[in-house]
Design an enzyme around this catalytic site. Structure first.
Site, PDB file in Angstrom:
ATOM      1  N   GLY A   1     -42.036 -19.711  32.605  1.00  0.00           N
ATOM      2  CA  GLY A   1     -42.566 -19.730  31.248  1.00  0.00           C
ATOM      3  C   GLY A   1     -41.454 -19.677  30.225  1.00  0.00           C
ATOM      4  O   GLY A   1     -40.302 -20.005  30.514  1.00  0.00           O
ATOM      5  N   ASN A   2     -41.797 -19.253  29.002  1.00  0.00           N
ATOM      6  CA  ASN A   2     -40.801 -19.115  27.949  1.00  0.00           C
ATOM      7  C   ASN A   2     -41.166 -17.935  27.055  1.00  0.00           C
ATOM      8  O   ASN A   2     -42.158 -17.241  27.298  1.00  0.00           O
ATOM      9  CB  ASN A   2     -40.665 -20.407  27.143  1.00  0.00           C
ATOM     10  CG  ASN A   2     -41.983 -20.850  26.532  1.00  0.00           C
ATOM     11  OD1 ASN A   2     -42.627 -20.105  25.814  1.00  0.00           O
ATOM     12  ND2 ASN A   2     -42.391 -22.077  26.854  1.00  0.00           N
ATOM     13  N   ARG A   3     -40.387 -17.717  26.005  1.00  0.00           N
ATOM     14  CA  ARG A   3     -40.535 -16.521  25.176  1.00  0.00           C
ATOM     15  C   ARG A   3     -41.484 -16.697  23.991  1.00  0.00           C
ATOM     16  O   ARG A   3     -41.591 -15.822  23.143  1.00  0.00           O
ATOM     17  CB  ARG A   3     -39.154 -16.075  24.664  1.00  0.00           C
ATOM     18  CG  ARG A   3     -38.203 -15.623  25.762  1.00  0.00           C
ATOM     19  CD  ARG A   3     -36.891 -15.133  25.166  1.00  0.00           C
ATOM     20  NE  ARG A   3     -35.995 -14.584  26.176  1.00  0.00           N
ATOM     21  CZ  ARG A   3     -35.148 -15.305  26.893  1.00  0.00           C
ATOM     22  NH1 ARG A   3     -35.092 -16.622  26.704  1.00  0.00           N
ATOM     23  NH2 ARG A   3     -34.374 -14.743  27.794  1.00  0.00           N
TER      24      ARG A   3
END
Length: 411
Positions: free
Chosen positions: A215-217
């Site tokens: 995923g990402n932030r």
């Protein structure tokens, strides 16, 4: 409109409270403004004090609490408070209170203060659904908005007793943030009334196994802020939300929960034909594992299995939506987002050309900026070569500037 307060001076905020069960939430509104350094004066109605005592408001605000126009007559308090205020926020605003303000009544300290005030006034309604939808209430809301007073859209949710529907008071931090946005920008007007707005928000997650994911932030804050402002401007808002579980959904918006990029693609494509404006604010995962384990990878097993993860490319949602527009499958104006760490404008212009969107918001995310933060900045690029710098501001303030630009394009 009163002059903007000096940046070195605290914001002078009046928090009004009318007599509804949601009056207890006003305590959190007061605390939110105090924590932001504002000087807060609480003015409740007599009925509000049946729900929350004056001592509570005095302790939270640090100022005395009075309700009548005959208090401190020697100081002409019923006039002075409205003249000195930078912002007036009433939460909750009951149906009766909206009616009294619409009629121009001045029979207590709160209504008198609003009648005198030249600063932004924000009313946050809270009442049962039938009362909110009643033609009399809707006529009063329209009257107030036509006079430049901001009447927030109520939230959908649990009301008193077992009832559920529109009329719930938005959460306190949402009220405070929207009110600050009005104070810094302008009153919300129904400029998007009748428009169907589709927004994607948050990051997507691609499973490695049932426990782990790529995923990402991204927090989804900017997408939700765009939804907040659109809803307050009268749009019918649908948000296709990835990883946004920690956020309070915008008042009145339909939330469609998804997890992966393919899930988001399917949800956006399904709703695009009925949309007038589409904003792809989500930070989607460009790649996903080629295979997903059916069971959790154990430590010894995981060392070997995770040493190399074969990735495959995810569908390009923004490009798909543009293709639908070009094929006449949607009439929507399509706006994308680009998160870059360097050469932001060059990469942004190239992405806008490659994707074919009508507009593109370019963010700089170098050094951990933007993702998960409360503020944003960047550049808004247009397919016709236009470029507008979006200065640093809260994500709601940035959303206001983006919507202003979108509306100019639509006109």
């Amino acid at each position: 409109m009163s002059e903007a307060p000096n940046a070195s001076e605290p914001l002078h905020v009046i928090v009004g409270v009318s007599g509804g069960i949601a009056a207890y939430k006003a305590c959190h509104v007061v605390r939110d403004f105090k924590e932001q350094g504002a000087d807060v004066r609480v003015i409740p109605t007599e009925n509000a004090l049946r729900f929350v005592g004056a001592a509570t408001f005095e302790a939270l605000s640090g100022n005395t609490v009075e309700t009548g126009v005959f208090s401190r007559v020697d100081e002409v308090q019923h006039v002075r408070l409205g003249q000195e205020a930078d912002l007036v926020v009433v939460a909750p605003a009951t149906a009766d209170f909206l009616a009294r303000v619409a009629a121009g009544r001045a029979d207590d300290l709160l209504t008198t203060t609003i009648l005198v005030a030249t600063c932004p006034v924000v009313l946050a309604p809270a009442m049962h659904t039938e009362m909110w939808l009643n033609p009399a209430t809707q006529a009063n809301v329209e009257t107030l908005r036509n006079r430049g007073i901001t009447v927030l859209e109520p939230a959908h949710g649990r009301l008193t007793g077992k009832d559920t529907g529109p009329g719930r008071l938005p959460e306190s931090h949402v009220i405070a943030e929207l009110a600050r946005t009005v104070q810094r920008t302008a009153a919300f007007s129904p400029s998007l009334a009748g428009k169907r707005v589709l927004i994607s928000a948050g990051g997507t997650q691609e499973n490695v196994d049932p426990v782990r994911f790529i995923g990402n932030r991204s927090s989804g804050r900017q997408g939700y802020a765009l939804g907040d402002i659109a809803a307050q401007r009268g749009a019918q808002v649908t948000i296709v939300a990835g990883a946004t579980d920690q956020l309070e959904p915008p008042s009145g918006a339909e939330i469609v929960r998804v997890r992966s990029t393919r899930d988001m693609r399917d949800a956006m494509v399904e709703r695009a034909p009925e949309s007038d404006i589409i904003i792809m604010a989500a930070a989607v995962a460009d790649f996903r594992p080629e295979t997903e384990a059916d069971t959790k990878l154990k430590k010894g097993q995981a060392d070997e299995a995770l040493s190399v993860i074969q990735l495959t490319e995810n569908p390009d949602i923004l490009k798909t939506l543009v293709q639908m527009r070009d094929a006449g499958q949607t009439r929507a104006t399509v706006i994308g987002f680009a998160a870059e760490t360097d050469n932001e404008l060059d990469y942004g212009r190239e992405k806008l050309r490659r994707k074919g969107a009508d507009m593109l918001m370019v963010n700089s995310v170098a050094g951990g900026g933007v993702f998960g933060q409360s503020r944003n900045r960047g550049w808004l690029l247009s397919a016709d070569g236009g470029q507008e710098e979006i200065p640093d501001g809260t994500k709601h303030e940035v959303a206001v500037r983006i919507w202003d630009a979108v509306e100019r394009r639509l006109r």
